[in-house]
Motif scaffolding. Structure first.
Motif, short mmCIF file in Angstrom:
data_model
loop_
_atom_site.label_atom_id
_atom_site.label_comp_id
_atom_site.label_asym_id
_atom_site.label_seq_id
_atom_site.Cartn_x
_atom_site.Cartn_y
_atom_site.Cartn_z
N GLY A 1 20.08 112.01 -49.82
CA GLY A 1 18.74 112.46 -49.46
C GLY A 1 18.24 111.66 -48.26
N ARG A 2 17.18 112.20 -47.65
CA ARG A 2 16.66 111.59 -46.42
C ARG A 2 16.12 110.19 -46.63
N LEU A 3 15.52 110.01 -47.80
CA LEU A 3 14.87 108.73 -48.03
C LEU A 3 15.84 107.65 -48.50
N PHE A 4 17.10 108.07 -48.76
CA PHE A 4 18.02 107.11 -49.37
C PHE A 4 18.15 105.79 -48.59
N PRO A 5 18.33 105.82 -47.24
CA PRO A 5 18.46 104.54 -46.53
C PRO A 5 17.27 103.62 -46.76
N LEU A 6 16.09 104.20 -46.76
CA LEU A 6 14.87 103.39 -46.95
C LEU A 6 14.85 102.78 -48.35
N VAL A 7 15.19 103.62 -49.33
CA VAL A 7 15.21 103.13 -50.72
C VAL A 7 16.24 102.01 -50.84
N PHE A 8 17.44 102.25 -50.26
CA PHE A 8 18.50 101.25 -50.38
C PHE A 8 18.06 99.92 -49.76
N LEU A 9 17.51 100.00 -48.54
CA LEU A 9 17.12 98.76 -47.85
C LEU A 9 16.03 98.02 -48.64
N SER A 10 15.08 98.76 -49.21
CA SER A 10 14.01 98.12 -49.97
C SER A 10 14.57 97.43 -51.20
N VAL A 11 15.44 98.17 -51.94
CA VAL A 11 16.03 97.58 -53.15
C VAL A 11 16.85 96.35 -52.76
N TYR A 12 17.60 96.48 -51.67
CA TYR A 12 18.46 95.38 -51.23
C TYR A 12 17.65 94.12 -50.95
N VAL A 13 16.59 94.28 -50.15
CA VAL A 13 15.78 93.10 -49.78
C VAL A 13 15.12 92.50 -51.02
N LEU A 14 14.70 93.37 -51.93
CA LEU A 14 14.07 92.90 -53.15
C LEU A 14 15.05 92.07 -53.99
N VAL A 15 16.26 92.63 -54.18
CA VAL A 15 17.27 91.91 -54.97
C VAL A 15 17.63 90.60 -54.27
N ASP A 16 17.79 90.66 -52.94
CA ASP A 16 18.14 89.47 -52.16
C ASP A 16 17.07 88.39 -52.36
N TRP A 17 15.82 88.83 -52.25
CA TRP A 17 14.71 87.88 -52.37
C TRP A 17 14.66 87.28 -53.79
N ALA A 18 14.88 88.15 -54.80
CA ALA A 18 14.76 87.69 -56.18
C ALA A 18 15.90 86.77 -56.58
N THR A 19 17.08 86.92 -55.93
CA THR A 19 18.23 86.14 -56.42
C THR A 19 18.64 85.03 -55.47
N PHE A 20 18.10 84.98 -54.26
CA PHE A 20 18.53 83.91 -53.34
C PHE A 20 17.88 82.61 -53.76
N ILE A 21 18.74 81.59 -53.99
CA ILE A 21 18.19 80.42 -54.69
C ILE A 21 17.83 79.24 -53.78
N HIS A 22 17.95 79.39 -52.48
CA HIS A 22 17.55 78.27 -51.61
C HIS A 22 16.22 78.58 -50.94
N ASP A 23 15.57 77.50 -50.45
CA ASP A 23 14.33 77.74 -49.72
C ASP A 23 14.65 78.07 -48.26
N PRO A 24 13.97 79.03 -47.66
CA PRO A 24 14.23 79.35 -46.25
C PRO A 24 13.71 78.23 -45.34
N PRO A 25 14.22 78.08 -44.11
CA PRO A 25 15.35 78.83 -43.59
C PRO A 25 16.66 78.33 -44.19
N ALA A 26 17.48 79.26 -44.63
CA ALA A 26 18.75 78.86 -45.24
C ALA A 26 19.81 79.89 -44.89
N ILE A 27 21.04 79.40 -44.76
CA ILE A 27 22.14 80.31 -44.43
C ILE A 27 22.56 81.05 -45.70
N ASN A 28 23.00 82.29 -45.52
CA ASN A 28 23.32 83.14 -46.66
C ASN A 28 24.65 82.75 -47.32
N ILE A 29 24.69 81.53 -47.85
CA ILE A 29 25.89 81.11 -48.58
C ILE A 29 25.43 80.67 -49.95
N THR A 30 25.82 81.41 -50.94
CA THR A 30 25.34 81.12 -52.28
C THR A 30 26.41 81.48 -53.28
#
Ligand code: ADP
Length: 530
Positions: free
Chosen positions: A8-37
């Protein structure tokens, strides 16, 4: 490749939103931090995307990785470094997915054991490339020290592999329910599975255990149990639950957080083992289903061939009542013309009706054979035998073979598909008839006896004849598919009978054999009276 119901047309938007949300909820270091976890669930998300919806997935994954770095990690490096390192990650996994989908005919529905095995092989290999590809640009830019490369790459690798092995199969299997996920389990069993996962986590992470890392093997127990009972789909849920439990448990166990990479390495082993055991179990269920279908098909073929054989008997059996019916109606007519007695006409008409009903009964019995396989139900053995003997009797009469049926009066109903029971009885009776009629030199006193005995919850039915028996050297292959000693035999009767009986929880065997005759017996469950 099977399609997933995502798009569907909205899929990319939905995916990006879910992705950023999951990333934010599970990333365990304080920013700025490199994406190694050591725990990187977003990787599980984009791998599911790459596998399930390859078109445009690479660009979307790259956008998601960049967004994560900018929004969640506070842009920890200059844009070109972020871009190159994320690009190398996408290329690494993209190559792995390309190899799976195009070269290895991998199906993202994980419908076969083959798919699960290749996923478990591909992920760790592609993750090596992704880990190096991610870290190198940071080293080259002087943002990370070169000597730390092995440690950093290892941490990145374990974080990605465990996330992909837990999240990706879970998403793939739950976005697309593959049929044949195994038998339904009761709610109580489901609750016990959940309880076993919780109990294993509680045993591992509690204040009485100073070092949870020493007893991590406890976590394997519920996974193996769930995998054996629920196949791949259930295992993915249990593995994900344990992974989340480990993260929560560790964050509440002071002094152990720095060992996360070690814990995650054990989790990789656990997830890999669970997925493979689950895949083997699911594969077995699928084979059972397809074997069942094939058997049903085979028994239909055999039934059709039996019908051909029966045609001449049937003609004989139908001819008689029809002929008599015609006789009675003619007699009726003559009586009426001559102004005969009312009562005599009625009597002749009743007889004609009875004969026509007998013919209809014969036709009804044959119709059962043409039907597809049905469901088990209560079946009366005596009634089933009566229906089958209609086909056997004319031949037996012609050859002077006596048919004896001796069933206990209080026989409870059997639990079987009626058509299949007919098929078993007919096959055994036909074999006995063949044995008696095909041998050289006829004997007087030939007979076929059908008896039944009640044994606990089963009925044992025997079909015995006074034929020549099965030669000793033919007893071994008797139940083999296509084994026959008859010029026009198909060798399907006995194997099909055996599979029908076994499918209903019974057994079929050659109970007695010798020059005095053969006796085949089979058992079937009876319906219990409460
Ligand atoms: P088919 O009847 O087409 O040969 P079956 O699987 O029903 O196939 O039987 C396989 C073989 O078993 C027969 O060809 C015959 O040699 C042997 N057999 C079966 N029943 C009897 C019997 N009652 N007496 C002697 N031989 C038998």
């Amino acid at each position: 490749m099977q399609r997933f119901a995502i798009g569907g047309r909205l899929f990319p938007l939905v995916f990006l939103s879910v992705y950023v949300l999951v990333d934010w909820a599970t990333f365990i270091h304080d920013p700025p931090a490199i994406n190694i976890t050591p725990w990187n669930p977003p990787a599980g998300l984009y791998l599911a995307l790459l596998l399930a919806r390859p078109r445009g997935a690479a660009a979307l994954t790259f956008a998601a990785l960049m967004l994560g770095d900018l929004l969640v990690r506070g842009s920890p490096a200059p844009l070109p470094v972020l871009a190159i390192s994320n690009l190398l990650v996408v290329l690494s996994y993209g190559a792995g997915v390309w190899l799976l989908a195009l070269r290895l005919r991998f199906s993202p529905t994980l419908g076969r054991m083959y798919d699960a095995v290749w996923l478990v092989i591909m992920v760790p290999v592609a993750a090596v490339a992704a880990a190096l590809g991610f870290a190198l640009p940071y080293m080259v830019a002087g943002l990370l020290p070169w000597p730390d490369l092995p440690a950093i790459a290892a941490q990145y690798w374990v974080g990605d592999v465990i996330a992909i092995l837990t999240v990706t199969p879970f998403l793939l299997l739950h976005l697309h329910r593959t049929p044949g996920n195994g038998p339904r389990r009761s709610r109580i069993e489901t609750a016990l599975h959940a309880l076993s996962v919780a109990a294993a986590l509680a045993v591992t992470f509690n204040p009485l255990v100073p070092d949870p890392s020493k007893i991590l093997y406890v976590l394997f127990l519920p996974i193996i149990w769930v995998a054996m009972r629920r196949g791949l789909a259930g295992t993915t849920t249990a593995v994900l639950a344990i992974q989340i439990g480990v993260i929560i448990g560790l964050s509440n166990t002071p002094g152990h957080w720095q060992d996360l990479t070690y814990y995650q390495t054990v989790m990789v082993a656990l997830a890999g083992t669970g997925l493979l055991v689950g895949a083997v179990v699911s594969e077995r269920w699928r084979l059972e289903i397809s074997l069942g279908q094939r058997q049903a098909e085979l028994s239909r073929v055999a039934r059709l061939s039996l019908i051909g054989e029966m045609a001449s008997n049937l003609a004989h059996e139908l001819n008689q009542p029809l002929f008599t019916t015609v006789g009675y109606t003619r007699a009726c007519r003559q009586l009426l013309v001559r102004g005969g007695e009312h009562a005599a006409v009625l009597d002749l008409m009743d007889r004609a009706t009875a004969e026509a009903e007998r013919a209809a009964e014969v036709l009804r019995s044959i119709r059962g054979f043409l039907r597809q396989d049905g469901q088990p139900a209560k079946v009366d053995l005596r009634a089933a035998l009566d229906g089958i003997l209609v086909f056997i009797r004319p031949d037996a009469r012609r050859h002077g073979i006596a048919l004896a049926v001796d069933l206990p009066a209080d026989l409870p109903p059997l639990w079987i598909d009626a058509v299949q029971l007919d098929q078993v009885l007919l096959n055994l009776l036909r074999n006995s008839m063949d044995a008696l009629t095909n041998r050289e030199g006829r004997e007087s006193g030939d007979r076929i006896a059908v008896t039944a005995t009640l044994r606990e919850r089963m009925v044992e039915v025997s079909v015995a004849d006074t034929g020549p028996g099965v030669p000793d050297d033919k007893v071994g292959p008797l139940f083999d598919l296509f084994f026959t000693t008859k010029p026009s035999g198909m060798g399907l009767g006995l194997p099909i009978c055996r599979s029908i009986v076994e499918a209903h929880g019974g057994r079929l065997w050659l109970a007695a054999n010798g020059p005095g005759g053969a006796c085949f017996s089979f058992t079937l469950p009876v319906v219990h009276h409460a």
